[in-house]
Design a protein around this motif. Structure first.
Motif, PDB file in Angstrom:
ATOM      1  N   GLN A  52       9.155   3.564  -2.112  1.00 43.14           N
ATOM      2  CA  GLN A  52       9.638   3.270  -0.761  1.00 43.14           C
ATOM      3  C   GLN A  52       9.848   1.770  -0.582  1.00 43.14           C
ATOM      4  N   ALA A  53       8.901   0.963  -1.069  1.00 41.32           N
ATOM      5  CA  ALA A  53       9.023  -0.490  -0.923  1.00 41.32           C
ATOM      6  C   ALA A  53      10.215  -1.018  -1.712  1.00 41.32           C
ATOM      7  N   GLU A  54      10.393  -0.564  -2.945  1.00 43.14           N
ATOM      8  CA  GLU A  54      11.550  -1.017  -3.724  1.00 43.14           C
ATOM      9  C   GLU A  54      12.849  -0.683  -3.010  1.00 43.14           C
ATOM     10  N   HIS A  55      12.906   0.509  -2.450  1.00 45.71           N
ATOM     11  CA  HIS A  55      14.099   0.933  -1.716  1.00 45.71           C
ATOM     12  C   HIS A  55      14.405  -0.027  -0.561  1.00 45.71           C
ATOM     13  N   MET A  56      13.412  -0.327   0.240  1.00 45.95           N
ATOM     14  CA  MET A  56      13.616  -1.176   1.402  1.00 45.95           C
ATOM     15  C   MET A  56      13.911  -2.621   0.992  1.00 45.95           C
ATOM     16  N   LEU A  57      13.243  -3.100  -0.032  1.00 46.81           N
ATOM     17  CA  LEU A  57      13.500  -4.454  -0.528  1.00 46.81           C
ATOM     18  C   LEU A  57      14.909  -4.560  -1.098  1.00 46.81           C
ATOM     19  N   GLN A  58      15.353  -3.532  -1.816  1.00 47.35           N
ATOM     20  CA  GLN A  58      16.723  -3.537  -2.345  1.00 47.35           C
ATOM     21  C   GLN A  58      17.743  -3.517  -1.210  1.00 47.35           C
ATOM     22  N   ALA A  59      17.478  -2.738  -0.167  1.00 42.01           N
ATOM     23  CA  ALA A  59      18.408  -2.692   0.969  1.00 42.01           C
ATOM     24  C   ALA A  59      18.533  -4.077   1.601  1.00 42.01           C
ATOM     25  N   ALA A  60      17.422  -4.766   1.769  1.00 46.82           N
ATOM     26  CA  ALA A  60      17.452  -6.115   2.348  1.00 46.82           C
ATOM     27  C   ALA A  60      18.174  -7.092   1.425  1.00 46.82           C
ATOM     28  N   ALA A  61      17.962  -6.953   0.122  1.00 47.13           N
ATOM     29  CA  ALA A  61      18.640  -7.833  -0.834  1.00 47.13           C
ATOM     30  C   ALA A  61      20.151  -7.616  -0.785  1.00 47.13           C
ATOM     31  N   LEU A  62      20.583  -6.371  -0.635  1.00 47.24           N
ATOM     32  CA  LEU A  62      22.012  -6.081  -0.516  1.00 47.24           C
ATOM     33  C   LEU A  62      22.580  -6.684   0.767  1.00 47.24           C
ATOM     34  N   ALA A  63      21.844  -6.583   1.857  1.00 46.58           N
ATOM     35  CA  ALA A  63      22.286  -7.172   3.124  1.00 46.58           C
ATOM     36  C   ALA A  63      22.386  -8.685   2.997  1.00 46.58           C
ATOM     37  N   GLU A  64      21.396  -9.280   2.380  1.00 43.85           N
ATOM     38  CA  GLU A  64      21.388 -10.726   2.195  1.00 43.85           C
ATOM     39  C   GLU A  64      22.557 -11.177   1.315  1.00 43.85           C
ATOM     40  N   GLY A 111       8.963   3.458   9.566  1.00 42.44           N
ATOM     41  CA  GLY A 111       8.422   4.646  10.234  1.00 42.44           C
ATOM     42  C   GLY A 111       7.740   5.599   9.277  1.00 42.44           C
ATOM     43  N   HIS A 112       8.129   5.601   8.013  1.00 44.71           N
ATOM     44  CA  HIS A 112       7.426   6.414   7.011  1.00 44.71           C
ATOM     45  C   HIS A 112       6.026   5.860   6.773  1.00 44.71           C
ATOM     46  N   PHE A 113       5.874   4.544   6.909  1.00 50.97           N
ATOM     47  CA  PHE A 113       4.574   3.912   6.678  1.00 50.97           C
ATOM     48  C   PHE A 113       3.638   4.079   7.865  1.00 50.97           C
ATOM     49  N   ARG A 114       4.182   4.235   9.023  1.00 57.23           N
ATOM     50  CA  ARG A 114       3.393   4.213  10.245  1.00 57.23           C
ATOM     51  C   ARG A 114       2.905   5.589  10.665  1.00 57.23           C
ATOM     52  N   GLY A 115       2.846   6.517   9.737  1.00 60.28           N
ATOM     53  CA  GLY A 115       2.320   7.829  10.058  1.00 60.28           C
ATOM     54  C   GLY A 115       3.306   8.737  10.763  1.00 60.28           C
ATOM     55  N   ALA A 116       4.568   8.313  10.837  1.00 59.91           N
ATOM     56  CA  ALA A 116       5.563   9.159  11.499  1.00 59.91           C
ATOM     57  C   ALA A 116       5.649  10.493  10.757  1.00 59.91           C
ATOM     58  N   ILE A 117       6.017  10.427   9.525  1.00 62.06           N
ATOM     59  CA  ILE A 117       5.995  11.570   8.627  1.00 62.06           C
ATOM     60  C   ILE A 117       5.948  11.011   7.223  1.00 62.06           C
ATOM     61  N   HIS A 118       5.472  11.794   6.334  1.00 60.98           N
ATOM     62  CA  HIS A 118       5.495  11.374   4.930  1.00 60.98           C
ATOM     63  C   HIS A 118       6.727  11.984   4.283  1.00 60.98           C
ATOM     64  N   GLY A 119       7.268  11.289   3.325  1.00 60.85           N
ATOM     65  CA  GLY A 119       8.481  11.745   2.652  1.00 60.85           C
ATOM     66  C   GLY A 119       8.364  13.144   2.077  1.00 60.85           C
ATOM     67  N   ARG A 120       7.196  13.478   1.554  1.00 56.97           N
ATOM     68  CA  ARG A 120       7.025  14.815   0.971  1.00 56.97           C
ATOM     69  C   ARG A 120       7.170  15.898   2.047  1.00 56.97           C
ATOM     70  N   GLY A 134       0.817  -1.212   0.000  1.00 55.98           N
ATOM     71  CA  GLY A 134       0.000   0.000   0.000  1.00 55.98           C
ATOM     72  C   GLY A 134       0.849   1.258   0.000  1.00 55.98           C
ATOM     73  N   GLU A 135       1.178   1.733   1.202  1.00 53.10           N
ATOM     74  CA  GLU A 135       1.978   2.957   1.324  1.00 53.10           C
ATOM     75  C   GLU A 135       3.349   2.823   0.678  1.00 53.10           C
ATOM     76  N   GLY A 136       3.866   1.603   0.624  1.00 54.33           N
ATOM     77  CA  GLY A 136       5.183   1.377   0.033  1.00 54.33           C
ATOM     78  C   GLY A 136       5.252   1.657  -1.445  1.00 54.33           C
ATOM     79  N   ALA A 137       4.103   1.697  -2.099  1.00 51.54           N
ATOM     80  CA  ALA A 137       4.079   1.992  -3.534  1.00 51.54           C
ATOM     81  C   ALA A 137       4.289   3.476  -3.819  1.00 51.54           C
ATOM     82  N   SER A 138       4.360   4.274  -2.764  1.00 45.41           N
ATOM     83  CA  SER A 138       4.561   5.721  -2.931  1.00 45.41           C
ATOM     84  C   SER A 138       5.995   6.035  -3.317  1.00 45.41           C
ATOM     85  N   ASP A 139       6.175   7.231  -3.866  1.00 39.31           N
ATOM     86  CA  ASP A 139       7.518   7.675  -4.231  1.00 39.31           C
ATOM     87  C   ASP A 139       8.376   7.766  -2.971  1.00 39.31           C
TER      88      ASP A 139
END
Length: 191
Positions: A34-46, A64-73, A21-26
């Motif tokens: 956002q989701a691609e970024h986090m998935l790529q980071a995990a793939a690099l760690a792996e 934390g961006h997904f949980r209403g902390a703040i939005h990237g914009r 959902g929220e991860g599909a955002s820029d």
């Protein structure tokens, strides 16, 4: 059901829904979501052979961006306080141990630390990351850097930070969230 009462399988399903959902955002002016970024980071760690908890931290570092902390914009506009690292770690704490949550909590501080101790590090940051650095307090001073280096999960946070910086490639192969599902369930179960 309150989220703190969820089973490991239920919380991982909920996290997966956030990615879809929220991860599909820029992502903060980058060319990936956002989701691609986090998935790529995990793939690099792996790919680097990181411990399972650190792979999970790389995957979840910006939750934390997904949980209403703040939005990237809001962050990019300078209209929000950048506490997504702390809020994400706090949200994850009921299900994951400190080997996951503390690198998440420290990944913004790790950027500030690296800018202070490795002068060339700043040159490898994306334009968006340089901008957010100014909103996050800029490079640490020597006392802050020494204090950060002494924290129990500082070295893991620095590793996570480097994957974070490299996980912004629109052409990189990006695994699905399901690739990491079993890992997350195992870590949440062993909490």
């Amino acid at each position: 059901m309150r989220t703190t009462e969820m089973t490991p399988d239920q919380i991982v399903t909920a996290i997966g829904e956030l990615f879809a959902g929220e991860g599909a955002s820029d992502y903060l002016g980058e060319e990936v979501t956002q989701a691609e970024h986090m998935l790529q980071a995990a793939a690099l760690a792996e790919a680097e052979g990181a411990a399972p908890a650190l792979v999970a931290a790389a995957l979840l570092h910006d939750v934390g961006h997904f949980r209403g902390a703040i939005h990237g914009r809001e962050l990019m506009a300078g209209t929000a306080d950048n506490r997504h690292s702390h809020q994400g770690a706090d949200w994850l704490t009921p299900w994951f141990g400190p080997a996951v949550t503390e690198p998440v909590r420290l990944h913004v501080a790790a950027k500030r630390y690296l800018c202070a101790v490795e002068p060339a590090y700043l040159d490898r940051l994306s334009e968006a990351s340089v901008h957010t650095l100014s909103l996050q307090g800029g490079p640490m001073d020597p006392a802050e850097a020494a204090s950060f280096a002494g924290l129990p999960y500082a070295a893991d946070a620095v590793r996570l930070r480097r994957w974070d910086d490299d996980a912004k490639d629109p052409d990189a192969p990006t695994p699905s969230f399901d690739h990491f599902r079993e890992l997350l369930v195992e870590l949440a179960t062993s909490r």
